[in-house]
Write an enzyme that holds these catalytic residues in place. Structure first.
Site, PDB file in Angstrom:
ATOM      1  N   ARG A   1      -8.706  22.452   4.161  1.00  0.00           N
ATOM      2  CA  ARG A   1      -9.377  22.690   2.878  1.00  0.00           C
ATOM      3  C   ARG A   1     -10.277  21.507   2.289  1.00  0.00           C
ATOM      4  O   ARG A   1     -10.966  21.654   1.084  1.00  0.00           O
ATOM      5  CB  ARG A   1      -8.596  23.285   2.004  1.00  0.00           C
TER       6      ARG A   1
ATOM      7  N   GLY B   1       4.511  23.882  10.835  1.00  0.00           N
ATOM      8  CA  GLY B   1       5.022  24.354   9.582  1.00  0.00           C
ATOM      9  C   GLY B   1       5.991  23.265   8.912  1.00  0.00           C
ATOM     10  O   GLY B   1       6.302  22.285   9.478  1.00  0.00           O
ATOM     11  N   THR B   2       6.046  23.209   7.324  1.00  0.00           N
ATOM     12  CA  THR B   2       6.755  22.265   7.051  1.00  0.00           C
ATOM     13  C   THR B   2       8.556  22.197   7.248  1.00  0.00           C
ATOM     14  O   THR B   2       8.929  20.890   7.279  1.00  0.00           O
ATOM     15  CB  THR B   2       6.886  22.573   5.497  1.00  0.00           C
TER      16      THR B   2
ATOM     17  N   ASN C   1     -20.690 -30.570  -8.046  1.00  0.00           N
ATOM     18  CA  ASN C   1     -21.688 -29.676  -8.672  1.00  0.00           C
ATOM     19  C   ASN C   1     -22.477 -29.176  -7.401  1.00  0.00           C
ATOM     20  O   ASN C   1     -23.013 -30.192  -6.679  1.00  0.00           O
ATOM     21  CB  ASN C   1     -22.550 -30.499  -9.682  1.00  0.00           C
TER      22      ASN C   1
ATOM     23  N   ARG D   1     -34.789 -34.681   4.773  1.00  0.00           N
ATOM     24  CA  ARG D   1     -35.853 -33.847   4.754  1.00  0.00           C
ATOM     25  C   ARG D   1     -37.112 -34.482   4.769  1.00  0.00           C
ATOM     26  O   ARG D   1     -37.026 -35.712   4.990  1.00  0.00           O
ATOM     27  CB  ARG D   1     -35.899 -33.255   3.249  1.00  0.00           C
TER      28      ARG D   1
ATOM     29  N   ARG E   1     -15.406 -13.065  -2.119  1.00  0.00           N
ATOM     30  CA  ARG E   1     -15.013 -12.231  -1.003  1.00  0.00           C
ATOM     31  C   ARG E   1     -13.602 -12.830  -0.608  1.00  0.00           C
ATOM     32  O   ARG E   1     -12.945 -13.894  -1.460  1.00  0.00           O
ATOM     33  CB  ARG E   1     -15.774 -12.085   0.169  1.00  0.00           C
TER      34      ARG E   1
ATOM     35  N   GLN F   1       4.907  14.449  14.922  1.00  0.00           N
ATOM     36  CA  GLN F   1       5.176  16.033  15.056  1.00  0.00           C
ATOM     37  C   GLN F   1       3.777  16.517  15.625  1.00  0.00           C
ATOM     38  O   GLN F   1       2.621  16.382  14.937  1.00  0.00           O
ATOM     39  CB  GLN F   1       5.201  16.586  13.591  1.00  0.00           C
TER      40      GLN F   1
ATOM     41  N   ALA G   1     -32.139 -33.003  -2.752  1.00  0.00           N
ATOM     42  CA  ALA G   1     -32.653 -31.568  -2.824  1.00  0.00           C
ATOM     43  C   ALA G   1     -33.323 -31.360  -1.403  1.00  0.00           C
ATOM     44  O   ALA G   1     -34.081 -32.176  -1.197  1.00  0.00           O
ATOM     45  CB  ALA G   1     -33.343 -31.177  -3.958  1.00  0.00           C
TER      46      ALA G   1
END
Ligand code: UD1
Ligand code: CA
Length: 458
Positions: free
Chosen positions: A18, A80-81, A382, A445, A338, A75, A428
């Protein structure tokens, strides 16, 4: 304290047709916890050993609950139960317990208190006891039958219920929570038959068998038992989830947590929000998260399995999973932490910063637009805007070490494995592929050229 003489059996092999879902029903969740996890929690509080009868989707169930796998009983066909209990019976007997608690895997709101009350009835000398509820609509639940003196005579499943034979519907139904005297049930468990409309072996048939044999049978009618009913449809799941949410929020408010817009706050059943912690809805605090006194969590945050120490702030729109903030740390707005993200005392991450398996030392800062993965950052460092630890070479993950007091200029790529020493400065826009020694200035750079008159502007 769990009772040494009690073993619990959770019936969790069914498909849950269901629910219209490929997931086994017992893995459907409320406030981030599976139904099975919630039922197992109540079972473990009461019984020294827990068995789980599994069948449909057993691999998925094992994956979601490896901690229960030792107690799994397979099972193969769900007949059934009663059959489910038969399949577990060898292990029930071998456990040496005197009493067996049976819980349906689809009753997530079962409380330790209800289980304890049931065990109490058993201690008073009951051979078979179960909890019943009186519902305005008995629906598809098993009806409890009583004799003229009010004594229980049996349970009849809804499909088989016949008012002519069984008497008028009183609305009293079986919650599916049983406690059985193991020695006394021994003779009956294998005499139940599938002579019913569903052609199943019903655990509920034990009741009439035990009554006929003169055993002591009790139905414990609980006022709050409506919440103990099984969940069989998405609607029932949503209702149970909202009931649980509102209960948890009410409990937190009365214990002294400060909750703004509490109607939109979700706190999972295993999460801890200490008195004096402050949350603003909508937000979700899930799993084993702990939010300490004096910590604040802003709106639109989701925290799972995370630890938030006193004085921390998790600002709006942040997403934390297995993250840890030590005292005074601040994350967000818009932080993504995370598993393995650790912000030590007074460390700070700002907007659009992602961390994974990364430690930000005491007072260190990464305030904007940064990815720190597999990284250790020393105290007071930083990390400039746009810094990326390039931790993955397409095959393996590598570590980045940044020493205490380092200053990483904006838009730096740190190609791991690499170490940037203490009190360094990185210019930077650098792409750092070699270690930077302590105290050095590292720049990597292209040099700037200025070409006069070449701007093409008038
Ligand atoms: C069951 C009870 C009913 C009770 C209701 C309460 C029986 C026969 N009926 O009905 O009296 O009012 O619960 O919620 O017990 N399961 C197995 N193996 C099986 C069949 C079921 O492990 O072969 C498990 C299911 O996964 C589920 C639990 O047993 O967790 C109950 O089964 P379900 O089919 O939901 O029973 P109901 O029809 O709800
Ligand atoms: Ca059910």
């Amino acid at each position: 304290m769990p009772h040494q003489n009690t073993i619990a059996v959770i019936l969790a092999a069914g498909k849950g047709t269901r629910m219209h879902s490929d997931k086994p029903k017992v893995l459907q969740s409320l406030l981030g916890e599976t139904m099975l996890g919630l039922v197992a929690h109540a079972a473990k509080g009461a019984a020294a050993q827990v068995l789980t009868v599994v069948g449909h989707g057993v691999d998925q169930v094992r994956k979601a609950h490896p901690e229960l796998a030792e107690g799994f009983v397979l099972q193969e066909r769900q007949l059934g139960t009663g059959h489910a209990l038969q399949v577990a019976w060898d292990r029930v007997r071998a456990s040496g317990a005197t009493h067996c608690l049976v819980l349906n895997g689809d009753t997530p709101l079962v409380t330790p208190e209800a289980v304890e009350d049931l065990l109490e009835t058993t201690r008073l000398g009951s051979d078979l006891a179960f909890i019943s509820a009186v519902l305005p609509e008995a629906g598809a639940y098993g009806r409890v039958l009583r004799g003229s003196a009010g004594e229980v005579t049996g349970i009849v499943e809804a499909k088989d219920y016949d008012p002519g034979r069984d008497g008028p519907d009183t609305g009293e139904v079986n919650t599916g929570l049983f406690c059985l005297n193991i020695a006394a049930m021994e003779n009956f468990l294998f005499s139940i038959t599938d002579a019913n409309r569903a052609g199943e072996l019903y655990i509920t048939d034990l009741v009439a068998l035990a009554v006929e044999a003169g055993l002591r049978v009790h139905a414990l009618r609980r006022e709050d038992a409506g919440t103990l009913m099984g969940i069989n449809s998405p609607l029932e799941l949503a209702q149970a989830e909202e009931t649980l949410r509102a209960d948890i929020v009410a409990r937190l408010l009365s214990s002294g947590a400060i909750l703004h817009q509490s109607a939109s706050i979700v706190v999972g059943p295993f999460a801890v929000v200490e008195p004096g912690a402050e949350l603003t809805g909508p937000c979700r605090v899930l799993g084993a998260t702990r939010i300490s006194r004096g910590a604040r969590v802003g709106a639109f945050c989701q925290l799972t399995d995370s630890i938030i120490a006193p004085g921390c702030e998790v600002r709006e729109f942040s997403h934390l999973e297995s993250a840890h903030l030590e005292a005074g740390a601040i994350a967000g707005p818009y932080a993504r932490l995370r598993p393995g993200a650790l912000l030590m005392e007074n460390a700070r991450v700002g907007n659009f910063v992602e961390m994974k398996k990364a430690v930000l030392g005491p007072g260190a800062k990464a305030n904007h637009l940064t990815y720190l993965g597999d990284a250790a950052i020393g105290a007071g460092a930083n990390i400039g805007a746009g810094t990326i630890t390039c931790n993955y070479d397409g095959v393996n993950k590598h570590k980045t070490d940044i020493g205490a007091g380092a200053f990483i200029g904006s838009n730096t790529a740190l190609v791991a494995p690499v170490r940037v020493g203490e009190n360094t400065i990185v210019g930077a826009g650098s792409v750092i592929t070699k270690d930077v020694p302590d105290g050095a200035l590292g720049i990597a750079r292209a040099r700037q050229s200025n070409l006069p008159g070449r701007s093409k502007k008038p």
